[in-house]
Design a protein around this motif. Structure first.
Motif, PDB file in Angstrom:
ATOM      1  N   PRO A   1       0.798  -1.227   0.000  1.00 38.11           N
ATOM      2  CA  PRO A   1       0.000   0.000   0.000  1.00 38.11           C
ATOM      3  C   PRO A   1       0.833   1.280   0.000  1.00 38.11           C
ATOM      4  N   ALA A   2       1.925   1.301   0.739  1.00 41.13           N
ATOM      5  CA  ALA A   2       2.762   2.506   0.747  1.00 41.13           C
ATOM      6  C   ALA A   2       3.346   2.770  -0.634  1.00 41.13           C
ATOM      7  N   VAL A   3       3.762   1.706  -1.325  1.00 40.53           N
ATOM      8  CA  VAL A   3       4.290   1.874  -2.685  1.00 40.53           C
ATOM      9  C   VAL A   3       3.208   2.435  -3.598  1.00 40.53           C
ATOM     10  N   HIS A   4       2.001   1.892  -3.472  1.00 39.12           N
ATOM     11  CA  HIS A   4       0.899   2.387  -4.308  1.00 39.12           C
ATOM     12  C   HIS A   4       0.620   3.860  -4.017  1.00 39.12           C
ATOM     13  N   ALA A   5       0.676   4.250  -2.746  1.00 37.81           N
ATOM     14  CA  ALA A   5       0.414   5.645  -2.390  1.00 37.81           C
ATOM     15  C   ALA A   5       1.481   6.568  -2.987  1.00 37.81           C
ATOM     16  N   LEU A   6       2.749   6.185  -2.876  1.00 37.50           N
ATOM     17  CA  LEU A   6       3.828   7.022  -3.388  1.00 37.50           C
ATOM     18  C   LEU A   6       3.783   7.114  -4.910  1.00 37.50           C
ATOM     19  N   TYR A   7       3.588   5.968  -5.561  1.00 38.68           N
ATOM     20  CA  TYR A   7       3.501   5.989  -7.019  1.00 38.68           C
ATOM     21  C   TYR A   7       2.236   6.714  -7.462  1.00 38.68           C
ATOM     22  N   GLY A   8       1.123   6.447  -6.784  1.00 37.19           N
ATOM     23  CA  GLY A   8      -0.135   7.073  -7.161  1.00 37.19           C
ATOM     24  C   GLY A   8      -0.054   8.583  -7.113  1.00 37.19           C
ATOM     25  N   PHE A   9       0.595   9.115  -6.071  1.00 35.52           N
ATOM     26  CA  PHE A   9       0.754  10.569  -5.966  1.00 35.52           C
ATOM     27  C   PHE A   9       1.569  11.097  -7.144  1.00 35.52           C
ATOM     28  N   ALA A  10       2.708  10.442  -7.434  1.00 35.04           N
ATOM     29  CA  ALA A  10       3.567  10.908  -8.525  1.00 35.04           C
ATOM     30  C   ALA A  10       2.822  10.843  -9.861  1.00 35.04           C
ATOM     31  N   ARG A  11       2.087   9.777 -10.094  1.00 36.21           N
ATOM     32  CA  ARG A  11       1.350   9.618 -11.341  1.00 36.21           C
ATOM     33  C   ARG A  11       0.235  10.650 -11.463  1.00 36.21           C
TER      34      ARG A  11
END
Length: 325
Positions: free
Chosen positions: A55-65
């Motif tokens: 989930p943390a990876v998804h949050a970080l990538y999601g924000f950047a995307r």
């Protein structure tokens, strides 16, 4: 037995990470959707992490995307001033979220929660937003130093954000250099793959002085874009850029062994798949105008299969009595 769905996986990941509350879970789910839709290589590699890490990876990538799309896919009629104001709004909302004021945007809800859990430095996000602002007004980079100023915020900080998620067997400061280099390598690979697409947006993410030394300028790149074919000079220039990018991968490679064993297959897989994009560019004789260089689905599956076997071995070792955790 019923087959597990994407929703089942998402729920299991959130449960494993201890993320509760329907609103927060929906926010992380939104970021997961962004990762799955836009980041095929990243999403595949993320599946190799423990469920609690994802989930943390998804949050970080999601924000950047999400922020990147605000700049690269603006609403019809949006001006540069409109986009700059929108980025200012995002930065204010993010700062408020870091200070404990709940934002309305789900992506910001998730990333603020991830920052709190991981104790990330907010300056990493300020650097990212600075680079996104550069995309509004900067259409080219005179030197590699100028380009790397942009890349620090657009990519290196992503590698640094990931370190607390992945864990290290060295001091985090020692792993920071290779982590930043890996983000830089991935970004440079994107720039080479997407020369035509970026030109259509009016941008060139290759150092102008290095291109000029090979007899290439923006007008020449534009002709190649129009013809959908790279000429000999452009091929030579891109071959030099591929070689320089491979050197960045070599700089990043020692960082894989600095990570916790359970995280290494994930990063090694992303490293492998992204570097294969350079292989595809070379196989096309560096003609990035004729088609987009991608790694085939069978090849991605094969690389992921090897990584899954590594993950299984690591988890078996961790389950043995007396195993160090």
């Amino acid at each position: 037995m019923a087959r597990a769905t994407s929703l089942d996986f998402a729920r299991a990941e959130l449960d494993a990470a201890g993320i509760t509350g329907s609103g927060l879970r929906r926010a992380y789910g939104r970021c997961r959707e962004l990762n799955a839709r836009h980041g095929r290589t990243y999403f595949l590699a993320t599946r190799l992490l423990r469920p609690a890490q994802r989930p943390a990876v998804h949050a970080l990538y999601g924000f950047a995307r999400w922020v990147d799309d605000l700049v690269d896919e603006p609403a019809p009629g949006a001006t540069t001033a409109d986009l700059a104001a929108r980025l200012d709004e995002v930065e204010r909302a993010l700062k408020n979220a870091f200070d404990g004021l709940p934002p309305e945007e789900p992506v910001l809800v998730a990333v603020a929660d991830a920052v709190r859990r991981l104790a990330l430095d907010p300056a990493l996000f300020s650097a990212f937003l600075r680079s996104m602002r550069m995309d509004l007004t900067v259409s080219g980079y005179a030197t590699r130093e100028d380009l790397y100023d942009y890349v620090h915020g657009s990519a290196e900080v992503i590698g640094l954000q990931m370190l607390p998620v992945l864990g290290t067997v060295t001091g985090r400061a020692e792993a920071a250099g290779p982590a930043a280099a890996l983000g830089r390598a991935f970004q440079l690979t994107n720039f080479l793959r997407d020369v035509a697409e970026d030109l259509e947006r009016g941008r060139v993410y290759l150092p102008a002085d290095e291109l000029a030394a090979a007899g290439v300028d923006r007008d020449r790149l534009q002709r190649c874009l129009r013809d959908r074919r790279a000429d000999a000079a452009v091929r030579r220039a891109l071959a030099e850029q591929v070689a320089l990018t491979r050197a960045v991968y070599r700089e990043a490679e020692p960082g894989v062994a600095m990570l916790q064993p359970a995280s290494r297959p994930c990063v090694a897989t992303a490293f492998d798949l992204y570097s294969r994009i350079l292989d595809r560019i070379e196989a096309a004789d560096h003609d990035v105008f004729a088609g987009r260089a991608t790694v085939s689905r069978p090849r991605r599956a094969a690389v992921a299969g090897v990584a899954l076997a590594r993950v299984a071995r690591v988890r078996v070792r961790e389950a043995l009595p007396g195993a160090r955790r």
